[in-house]
Design a protein around this motif. Structure first.
Motif, PDB file in Angstrom:
ATOM      1  N   ASP A 147      -0.027   1.714  -7.034  1.00  0.00           N
ATOM      2  CA  ASP A 147       0.950   0.779  -6.461  1.00  0.00           C
ATOM      3  C   ASP A 147       1.718   0.078  -7.577  1.00  0.00           C
ATOM      4  OD1 ASP A 147       0.057   1.394  -3.922  1.00  0.00           O
ATOM      5  OD2 ASP A 147      -1.425  -0.201  -3.906  1.00  0.00           O
ATOM      6  N   TYR A 195       0.856  -1.191   0.000  1.00  0.00           N
ATOM      7  CA  TYR A 195       0.000   0.000   0.000  1.00  0.00           C
ATOM      8  C   TYR A 195       0.888   1.236   0.000  1.00  0.00           C
ATOM      9  CZ  TYR A 195      -3.487  -3.400   1.373  1.00  0.00           C
ATOM     10  OH  TYR A 195      -4.310  -4.488   1.418  1.00  0.00           O
ATOM     11  N   THR A 196       0.818   1.987  -1.065  1.00  0.00           N
ATOM     12  CA  THR A 196       1.570   3.228  -1.171  1.00  0.00           C
ATOM     13  C   THR A 196       0.613   4.330  -1.592  1.00  0.00           C
ATOM     14  OG1 THR A 196       2.134   2.771  -3.470  1.00  0.00           O
ATOM     15  CG2 THR A 196       3.708   2.048  -1.809  1.00  0.00           C
ATOM     16  N   HIS A 197       1.086   5.550  -1.578  1.00  0.00           N
ATOM     17  CA  HIS A 197       0.263   6.669  -2.035  1.00  0.00           C
ATOM     18  C   HIS A 197       0.214   6.652  -3.553  1.00  0.00           C
ATOM     19  CE1 HIS A 197       0.089   8.211   1.996  1.00  0.00           C
ATOM     20  NE2 HIS A 197       1.404   8.109   2.092  1.00  0.00           N
ATOM     21  N   GLY A 198      -0.968   6.784  -4.105  1.00  0.00           N
ATOM     22  CA  GLY A 198      -1.107   6.768  -5.560  1.00  0.00           C
ATOM     23  C   GLY A 198      -1.216   5.346  -6.081  1.00  0.00           C
TER      24      GLY A 198
END
Length: 91
Positions: A59, A54-57
């Motif tokens: 993946d 889970y990352t910002h924007g």
């Protein structure tokens, strides 16, 4: 609803994997979808192990892990399928 998305993603991943693998494959559709779905799940597990699930924007790293896992599984599955079924009879 989660399983439905897993199957849809498995369908897409399986066909991306078939497109990446050189040569003609003889695996049936159900096997490609199954291995693509498993590849997506394995890719998610690998991404979680690396801490990038889970990352910002978007993946991107998770998607790369999923595609790589699907390519490996579809290639291995194709080899096993050929070994079990034998070569198709050409007429």
């Amino acid at each position: 609803m989660g399983w439905l998305w897993a199957i849809i993603v498995g369908f897409v991943l399986g066909f991306i994997a078939k497109a990446i693998i050189p040569g003609k494959q003889h695996s049936p559709l159900w096997l490609v979808v199954l291995l693509g779905t498993i590849g997506g799940l394995v890719g998610n597990a690998i991404a979680s192990a690396f801490g990038v699930r889970y990352t910002h924007g978007i993946d991107w790293s998770r998607h790369v892990f999923q595609v790589v896992a699907a390519v490996v599984l579809v290639a291995v599955g194709e080899s096993v399928y050929k070994a079990v079924k034998g070569r198709p009879v050409e007429r």
